[in-house]
Design a protein around this motif. Structure first.
Motif, PDB file in Angstrom:
ATOM      1  N   SER A  42       0.826  -1.204   0.000  1.00  0.00           N
ATOM      2  CA  SER A  42       0.000   0.000   0.000  1.00  0.00           C
ATOM      3  C   SER A  42       0.862   1.256   0.000  1.00  0.00           C
ATOM      4  O   SER A  42       2.020   1.241   0.414  1.00  0.00           O
ATOM      5  CB  SER A  42      -0.906   0.013   1.231  1.00  0.00           C
ATOM      6  OG  SER A  42      -0.132  -0.058   2.424  1.00  0.00           O
ATOM      7  N   GLU A  43       0.251   2.351  -0.462  1.00  0.00           N
ATOM      8  CA  GLU A  43       0.948   3.641  -0.462  1.00  0.00           C
ATOM      9  C   GLU A  43       1.033   4.203   0.949  1.00  0.00           C
ATOM     10  O   GLU A  43       2.034   4.806   1.332  1.00  0.00           O
ATOM     11  CB  GLU A  43       0.226   4.621  -1.377  1.00  0.00           C
ATOM     12  CG  GLU A  43       0.918   5.962  -1.506  1.00  0.00           C
ATOM     13  CD  GLU A  43       0.219   6.879  -2.485  1.00  0.00           C
ATOM     14  OE1 GLU A  43       0.464   8.100  -2.428  1.00  0.00           O
ATOM     15  OE2 GLU A  43      -0.577   6.372  -3.306  1.00  0.00           O
ATOM     16  N   ASN A  44      -0.038   4.012   1.727  1.00  0.00           N
ATOM     17  CA  ASN A  44      -0.082   4.484   3.106  1.00  0.00           C
ATOM     18  C   ASN A  44       0.066   3.317   4.073  1.00  0.00           C
ATOM     19  O   ASN A  44      -0.260   2.171   3.732  1.00  0.00           O
ATOM     20  CB  ASN A  44      -1.404   5.213   3.393  1.00  0.00           C
ATOM     21  CG  ASN A  44      -1.545   6.486   2.574  1.00  0.00           C
ATOM     22  OD1 ASN A  44      -0.586   7.236   2.405  1.00  0.00           O
ATOM     23  ND2 ASN A  44      -2.737   6.730   2.046  1.00  0.00           N
ATOM     24  N   GLU A  45       0.514   3.603   5.271  1.00  0.00           N
ATOM     25  CA  GLU A  45       0.670   2.565   6.281  1.00  0.00           C
ATOM     26  C   GLU A  45      -0.703   2.157   6.817  1.00  0.00           C
ATOM     27  O   GLU A  45      -1.502   3.021   7.192  1.00  0.00           O
ATOM     28  CB  GLU A  45       1.550   3.072   7.418  1.00  0.00           C
ATOM     29  CG  GLU A  45       1.932   2.000   8.421  1.00  0.00           C
ATOM     30  CD  GLU A  45       2.963   2.481   9.424  1.00  0.00           C
ATOM     31  OE1 GLU A  45       3.341   1.698  10.311  1.00  0.00           O
ATOM     32  OE2 GLU A  45       3.395   3.652   9.311  1.00  0.00           O
ATOM     33  N   PRO A  46      -1.005   0.856   6.855  1.00  0.00           N
ATOM     34  CA  PRO A  46      -2.318   0.423   7.334  1.00  0.00           C
ATOM     35  C   PRO A  46      -2.443   0.530   8.848  1.00  0.00           C
ATOM     36  O   PRO A  46      -1.443   0.613   9.563  1.00  0.00           O
ATOM     37  CB  PRO A  46      -2.389  -1.041   6.883  1.00  0.00           C
ATOM     38  CG  PRO A  46      -0.962  -1.483   6.857  1.00  0.00           C
ATOM     39  CD  PRO A  46      -0.174  -0.278   6.420  1.00  0.00           C
ATOM     40  N   ASN A  47      -3.692   0.529   9.314  1.00  0.00           N
ATOM     41  CA  ASN A  47      -3.973   0.532  10.739  1.00  0.00           C
ATOM     42  C   ASN A  47      -3.766  -0.877  11.281  1.00  0.00           C
ATOM     43  O   ASN A  47      -4.415  -1.824  10.832  1.00  0.00           O
ATOM     44  CB  ASN A  47      -5.413   0.989  10.977  1.00  0.00           C
ATOM     45  CG  ASN A  47      -5.785   1.015  12.449  1.00  0.00           C
ATOM     46  OD1 ASN A  47      -6.062  -0.022  13.040  1.00  0.00           O
ATOM     47  ND2 ASN A  47      -5.803   2.207  13.021  1.00  0.00           N
ATOM     48  N   LYS A  48      -2.860  -1.029  12.219  1.00  0.00           N
ATOM     49  CA  LYS A  48      -2.496  -2.351  12.714  1.00  0.00           C
ATOM     50  C   LYS A  48      -3.681  -3.077  13.344  1.00  0.00           C
ATOM     51  O   LYS A  48      -3.875  -4.284  13.134  1.00  0.00           O
ATOM     52  CB  LYS A  48      -1.361  -2.233  13.738  1.00  0.00           C
ATOM     53  CG  LYS A  48      -0.844  -3.577  14.233  1.00  0.00           C
ATOM     54  CD  LYS A  48       0.321  -3.389  15.186  1.00  0.00           C
ATOM     55  CE  LYS A  48       0.826  -4.739  15.695  1.00  0.00           C
ATOM     56  NZ  LYS A  48       1.973  -4.578  16.629  1.00  0.00           N
ATOM     57  N   GLY A  49      -4.491  -2.341  14.098  1.00  0.00           N
ATOM     58  CA  GLY A  49      -5.643  -2.961  14.742  1.00  0.00           C
ATOM     59  C   GLY A  49      -6.631  -3.511  13.730  1.00  0.00           C
ATOM     60  O   GLY A  49      -7.155  -4.623  13.898  1.00  0.00           O
ATOM     61  N   GLN A  50      -6.887  -2.750  12.666  1.00  0.00           N
ATOM     62  CA  GLN A  50      -7.800  -3.220  11.622  1.00  0.00           C
ATOM     63  C   GLN A  50      -7.207  -4.391  10.858  1.00  0.00           C
ATOM     64  O   GLN A  50      -7.925  -5.307  10.445  1.00  0.00           O
ATOM     65  CB  GLN A  50      -8.130  -2.077  10.666  1.00  0.00           C
ATOM     66  CG  GLN A  50      -9.011  -0.994  11.256  1.00  0.00           C
ATOM     67  CD  GLN A  50     -10.407  -1.498  11.569  1.00  0.00           C
ATOM     68  OE1 GLN A  50     -10.941  -2.372  10.909  1.00  0.00           O
ATOM     69  NE2 GLN A  50     -11.006  -0.937  12.619  1.00  0.00           N
ATOM     70  N   LEU A  51      -5.884  -4.370  10.667  1.00  0.00           N
ATOM     71  CA  LEU A  51      -5.232  -5.460   9.948  1.00  0.00           C
ATOM     72  C   LEU A  51      -5.329  -6.766  10.728  1.00  0.00           C
ATOM     73  O   LEU A  51      -5.410  -7.846  10.151  1.00  0.00           O
ATOM     74  CB  LEU A  51      -3.760  -5.093   9.708  1.00  0.00           C
ATOM     75  CG  LEU A  51      -3.047  -5.815   8.559  1.00  0.00           C
ATOM     76  CD1 LEU A  51      -3.730  -5.536   7.234  1.00  0.00           C
ATOM     77  CD2 LEU A  51      -1.592  -5.377   8.492  1.00  0.00           C
ATOM     78  N   GLU A  52      -5.348  -6.654  12.057  1.00  0.00           N
ATOM     79  CA  GLU A  52      -5.436  -7.853  12.903  1.00  0.00           C
ATOM     80  C   GLU A  52      -6.876  -8.222  13.247  1.00  0.00           C
ATOM     81  O   GLU A  52      -7.100  -9.158  14.021  1.00  0.00           O
ATOM     82  CB  GLU A  52      -4.634  -7.635  14.187  1.00  0.00           C
ATOM     83  CG  GLU A  52      -3.129  -7.583  13.968  1.00  0.00           C
ATOM     84  CD  GLU A  52      -2.342  -7.457  15.265  1.00  0.00           C
ATOM     85  OE1 GLU A  52      -2.959  -7.074  16.291  1.00  0.00           O
ATOM     86  OE2 GLU A  52      -1.127  -7.727  15.261  1.00  0.00           O
ATOM     87  N   LYS A  53      -7.840  -7.515  12.674  1.00  0.00           N
ATOM     88  CA  LYS A  53      -9.243  -7.759  13.003  1.00  0.00           C
ATOM     89  C   LYS A  53      -9.631  -9.214  12.764  1.00  0.00           C
ATOM     90  O   LYS A  53     -10.376  -9.816  13.536  1.00  0.00           O
ATOM     91  CB  LYS A  53     -10.139  -6.840  12.177  1.00  0.00           C
ATOM     92  CG  LYS A  53     -11.616  -6.925  12.528  1.00  0.00           C
ATOM     93  CD  LYS A  53     -12.411  -5.886  11.768  1.00  0.00           C
ATOM     94  CE  LYS A  53     -13.890  -5.941  12.142  1.00  0.00           C
ATOM     95  NZ  LYS A  53     -14.689  -4.916  11.423  1.00  0.00           N
ATOM     96  N   TYR A  54      -9.140  -9.783  11.679  1.00  0.00           N
ATOM     97  CA  TYR A  54      -9.412 -11.184  11.373  1.00  0.00           C
ATOM     98  C   TYR A  54      -8.131 -12.011  11.413  1.00  0.00           C
ATOM     99  O   TYR A  54      -8.073 -13.120  10.890  1.00  0.00           O
ATOM    100  CB  TYR A  54     -10.068 -11.311  10.000  1.00  0.00           C
ATOM    101  CG  TYR A  54     -11.329 -10.488   9.884  1.00  0.00           C
ATOM    102  CD1 TYR A  54     -12.512 -10.910  10.482  1.00  0.00           C
ATOM    103  CD2 TYR A  54     -11.326  -9.279   9.187  1.00  0.00           C
ATOM    104  CE1 TYR A  54     -13.671 -10.150  10.390  1.00  0.00           C
ATOM    105  CE2 TYR A  54     -12.478  -8.510   9.092  1.00  0.00           C
ATOM    106  CZ  TYR A  54     -13.642  -8.951   9.696  1.00  0.00           C
ATOM    107  OH  TYR A  54     -14.783  -8.192   9.614  1.00  0.00           O
ATOM    108  N   GLY A  55      -7.094 -11.449  12.010  1.00  0.00           N
ATOM    109  CA  GLY A  55      -5.811 -12.126  12.095  1.00  0.00           C
ATOM    110  C   GLY A  55      -5.458 -12.503  13.515  1.00  0.00           C
ATOM    111  O   GLY A  55      -6.206 -12.236  14.465  1.00  0.00           O
ATOM    112  N   VAL A  56      -4.308 -13.117  13.654  1.00  0.00           N
ATOM    113  CA  VAL A  56      -3.804 -13.494  14.973  1.00  0.00           C
ATOM    114  C   VAL A  56      -3.197 -12.256  15.623  1.00  0.00           C
ATOM    115  O   VAL A  56      -2.329 -11.594  15.029  1.00  0.00           O
ATOM    116  CB  VAL A  56      -2.751 -14.617  14.857  1.00  0.00           C
ATOM    117  CG1 VAL A  56      -2.183 -14.961  16.236  1.00  0.00           C
ATOM    118  CG2 VAL A  56      -3.367 -15.858  14.211  1.00  0.00           C
ATOM    119  N   LEU A  57      -3.647 -11.933  16.827  1.00  0.00           N
ATOM    120  CA  LEU A  57      -3.160 -10.739  17.511  1.00  0.00           C
ATOM    121  C   LEU A  57      -1.641 -10.787  17.697  1.00  0.00           C
ATOM    122  O   LEU A  57      -1.085 -11.814  18.067  1.00  0.00           O
ATOM    123  CB  LEU A  57      -3.844 -10.597  18.873  1.00  0.00           C
ATOM    124  CG  LEU A  57      -5.350 -10.334  18.854  1.00  0.00           C
ATOM    125  CD1 LEU A  57      -5.889 -10.239  20.273  1.00  0.00           C
ATOM    126  CD2 LEU A  57      -5.675  -9.072  18.067  1.00  0.00           C
ATOM    127  N   GLY A  58      -1.006  -9.676  17.418  1.00  0.00           N
ATOM    128  CA  GLY A  58       0.436  -9.575  17.588  1.00  0.00           C
ATOM    129  C   GLY A  58       1.258 -10.016  16.392  1.00  0.00           C
ATOM    130  O   GLY A  58       2.488  -9.980  16.453  1.00  0.00           O
TER     131      GLY A  58
END
Length: 221
Positions: A62-78
């Protein structure tokens, strides 16, 4: 540019109950950029699904840095990580031999009688899928590494189709469709630096919004 990765939480069925088609993953990626949504920006984000050592990952460029919390919404925390991609791009030089991985939607256009535009068809066989990448290489700024002795033009190149399937995409109108998804891996040599960086940033082929087109490379030495 930023390259991000998060492990998909495949053990949590409740989290992934709606992830039965590519559109759900597309929405996940888009939600990772709340600032763009708030400002009404619709920027293109390349992404793909990867498997590594028995785990499943979502990879996003991506051109911009993603929001980490949103990226982990369906992922493994951390497990969400983001790195500057520009720093990596600056290290690439003409002549570099690199190992690549590409998830793509190989296709071709056939003419239709009485129509200005032809009809687009997926490349179905492995041979046609390999030929698709061979033909795309020059304009994309690289050449596929050649191995001797070679049986024929296709077998001589050091790359292969390592995975292919037909995931479902539910469109907003009409019926759902199955897209042809092909994963290539192999060796390439950088020929045109500007075109090659453009390929890495913009992707290769069709259906980029739905997990196709993202090529990643690593140096061989």
């Amino acid at each position: 540019m930023y390259l991000s990765r998060v492990e998909i939480d495949t053990k949590n069925r409740q989290k992934l109950k709606n992830f039965t088609h590519l559109g759900a993953y597309h929405n996940w990626v888009e939600q990772g950029f709340p600032d763009e949504i708030n400002h009404g920006e619709r920027r293109r984000h390349l992404w793909r699904l990867d498997q590594l050592t028995g785990k499943n990952y979502l990879l996003v460029l991506s051109e911009n840095e993603p929001n980490k919390g949103q990226l982990e919404k369906y992922g493994v925390l951390g497990t969400a990580t983001t790195k500057s991609y520009d720093q990596f791009l600056d290290t690439i030089k003409i002549g570099d031999i690199m190992r690549f991985r590409l998830t793509a939607n190989p296709s071709y256009t056939a003419p239709r009688p009485g129509q200005k535009r032809g009809r687009i068809y997926p490349c179905v066989t492995i041979a046609r899928q390999r030929q698709w990448l061979i033909k795309k290489a020059q304009a994309a700024g690289f050449k596929l590494v050649w191995q001797q002795p070679a049986i024929d033009e296709v077998d001589g190149f050091v790359f292969d189709v390592v995975s292919r399937d037909y995931p479902m995409l539910h469109r907003k109108t009409g019926h759902g469709v199955h897209l042809s998804r092909v994963v290539f891996e192999g060796l390439l040599q950088v020929q045109d630096l500007t075109a090659f960086k453009g390929t890495l940033i913009k992707g290769l082929g069709r259906e980029k919004a739905f997990g196709m087109g993202l090529m990643t490379v690593i140096a061989t030495v």
